[in-house]
Design an enzyme around this catalytic site. Structure first.
Site, PDB file in Angstrom:
ATOM      1  N   LYS A 205       6.523 -12.100   2.081  1.00 34.07           N
ATOM      2  CA  LYS A 205       7.445 -12.820   1.210  1.00 34.07           C
ATOM      3  C   LYS A 205       7.493 -14.272   1.660  1.00 34.07           C
ATOM      4  O   LYS A 205       7.851 -14.572   2.800  1.00 34.07           O
ATOM      5  CB  LYS A 205       8.839 -12.202   1.271  1.00 34.07           C
ATOM      6  CG  LYS A 205       9.850 -12.948   0.391  1.00 34.07           C
ATOM      7  CD  LYS A 205      11.172 -12.240   0.302  1.00 34.07           C
ATOM      8  CE  LYS A 205      12.159 -13.058  -0.523  1.00 34.07           C
ATOM      9  NZ  LYS A 205      13.449 -12.375  -0.665  1.00 34.07           N
ATOM     10  N   LYS A 257       5.100 -11.333  -2.504  1.00 36.50           N
ATOM     11  CA  LYS A 257       6.070 -12.041  -3.341  1.00 36.50           C
ATOM     12  C   LYS A 257       6.133 -13.497  -2.947  1.00 36.50           C
ATOM     13  O   LYS A 257       6.215 -13.775  -1.749  1.00 36.50           O
ATOM     14  CB  LYS A 257       7.434 -11.389  -3.120  1.00 36.50           C
ATOM     15  CG  LYS A 257       8.583 -12.028  -3.858  1.00 36.50           C
ATOM     16  CD  LYS A 257       9.873 -11.357  -3.473  1.00 36.50           C
ATOM     17  CE  LYS A 257      11.025 -12.037  -4.186  1.00 36.50           C
ATOM     18  NZ  LYS A 257      12.295 -11.455  -3.797  1.00 36.50           N
TER      19      LYS A 257
HETATM   20  C1  PBG Z   1      16.552 -12.078  -1.416  1.00 36.90           C
HETATM   21  C2  PBG Z   1      15.768 -12.127  -2.668  1.00 36.90           C
HETATM   22  C3  PBG Z   1      15.354 -13.254  -3.376  1.00 36.90           C
HETATM   23  C4  PBG Z   1      14.658 -12.796  -4.474  1.00 36.90           C
HETATM   24  C5  PBG Z   1      14.655 -11.418  -4.433  1.00 36.90           C
HETATM   25  N1  PBG Z   1      15.330 -11.020  -3.294  1.00 36.90           N
HETATM   26  C6  PBG Z   1      15.664 -14.683  -3.202  1.00 36.90           C
HETATM   27  C7  PBG Z   1      15.299 -15.426  -2.018  1.00 36.90           C
HETATM   28  O1  PBG Z   1      14.581 -14.959  -1.132  1.00 36.90           O
HETATM   29  O2  PBG Z   1      15.793 -16.555  -1.950  1.00 36.90           O
HETATM   30  C8  PBG Z   1      14.028 -13.670  -5.517  1.00 36.90           C
HETATM   31  C9  PBG Z   1      13.620 -12.994  -6.764  1.00 36.90           C
HETATM   32  C10 PBG Z   1      13.276 -13.916  -7.861  1.00 36.90           C
HETATM   33  O3  PBG Z   1      13.176 -15.138  -7.685  1.00 36.90           O
HETATM   34  O4  PBG Z   1      13.084 -13.415  -8.983  1.00 36.90           O
HETATM   35  N2  PBG Z   1      17.448 -10.999  -1.435  1.00 36.90           N
END
Ligand code: PBG
Length: 334
Positions: A205, A257
């Protein structure tokens, strides 16, 4: 070296276009499928709402009430979508994210409601991360010096994971990027008899600018960034390393991601691990296509389908996408 293409006399000897002459022939030659079962719908539920609230930067996506969430889950199942990933937006936040493991917290209540609504027709999944629940917006708890405390956060994830499993979540989506999070939650689940609850490790991520609209969707309190825990977008090897670690810690599925800006990482992770690999087509990816389509600059449906197909082609076994239900409808209609 002779770089000219082979010829029969003055004709090309190799004609890839032969495979593209009719729709049916192209179907026989197609390498990648996109089916409703490959899709998972992320959905937001907000505590205290009396009607669904539109998210300005994600046209067509709302913060749900419990009732509208149940309906959205039923529609997704009806369309053939495989899963729903739930995110909770609490009314009250604190430093340790107490709402996350409170059985009466919005995410846990919503999980039970959705599980009761859809049964086994849809795989009910939950975001396991503290950022929606903390008043500082970080994915973990903070140490005295203001840094994110990895090991103290693991204790919170364990409590949150058990609460989600008890509420009926089948797949725990560990999206906080703390070291050792998969092993910690797996061990706690097994210790409490939740041996059948799956762990989805958000392994690779990245600290992405494309999360922007999501921060509006969950009313994020974050100041600053997540660069001490999420990956540097320049790093491909490190994404593979994280995926291998999550697999070794017992992740049932690993995630890459965002999706479209990281298709190379997705391919490498798919080749490196033996568990399923999922990709998350995030809020900014959704917003870009919606905005361009709203301006008449691209064909919305074709662009959505191509984006999802490209993520599958790069190696995703399943894709989290805000278009899941709509796209499944198109795919079913042929
Ligand atoms: C953190 C989380 C995020 C997203 C999903 N889970 C945001 C981040 O890491 O700031 C982003 C998902 C998206 O942008 O559609 N719990």
């Amino acid at each position: 070296m002779n770089r000219r293409p082979p010829l029969n006399g003055s004709f090309p000897a190799v004609r890839p276009r032969r495979l593209r002459q009719t729709p049916v022939l192209r179907g026989l030659a197609r390498e990648t499928d996109l089916l409703p079962r490959h899709l998972v719908l992320p959905a937001f539920v907000r505590e205290g709402l009396s009607a669904p609230a539109p998210i300005g930067s994600m046209p067509g996506v709302v913060q749900h009430t419990l009732d509208s969430l149940r309906r959205a889950a039923a529609e997704a199942a009806e369309a053939g979508v495989s899963g729903i990933m739930l995110f909770g937006v609490p009314a009250v936040r604190d430093a340790r994210g107490s709402g996350a493991d409170d059985p009466d917290g919005i995410l846990n209540v919503a999980t039970a409601a959705v599980a009761a609504e859809v049964g086994d027709a849809l795989v009910v999944q939950t975001d396991l991360c503290l950022d929606e629940f903390t008043d500082h917006g970080h994915c973990g708890v903070l140490a005295a010096d203001g840094t994110v405390d990895n090991d103290a956060t693991l204790e919170r994830y364990v409590a949150m994971g058990l609460a989600q499993a008890r509420a009926g979540s089948r797949v725990l989506g560990l999206s906080g990027m703390m070291d050792g999070q998969v092993a910690a939650v797996r061990e706690a689940l097994d210790g409490e008899g939740f041996t059948d609850t799956l762990v989805l490790g958000y392994a690779a991520k990245y600290a992405s600018a494309f999360y922007g609209p999501f921060r509006e969707a969950v009313d994020s309190q974050l100041q600053g960034d997540r660069r001490t825990y999420q990956l540097d977008p320049g790093n491909r090897r490190e994404g593979v390393r994280e995926a291998l670690l999550d697999e070794a810690e017992g992740a049932d599925i690993v995630m890459v991601k965002p999706a479209m800006a990281f298709l190379d990482v997705l391919r490498e992770v798919r080749d490196a691990v033996s568990v399923p690999v999922w990709a998350y087509q995030i809020s900014g990816e959704y917003a870009m296509i919606e905005a361009a389509a709203a301006n008449g600059w691209i064909d919305r449906r074709a662009a959505v389908q191509e984006s999802l197909l490209s993520i599958r082609r790069a190696g995703a076994d399943a894709v989290l996408t805000y278009w899941a239900t709509e796209a499944a409808g198109w795919l079913r209609a042929g």
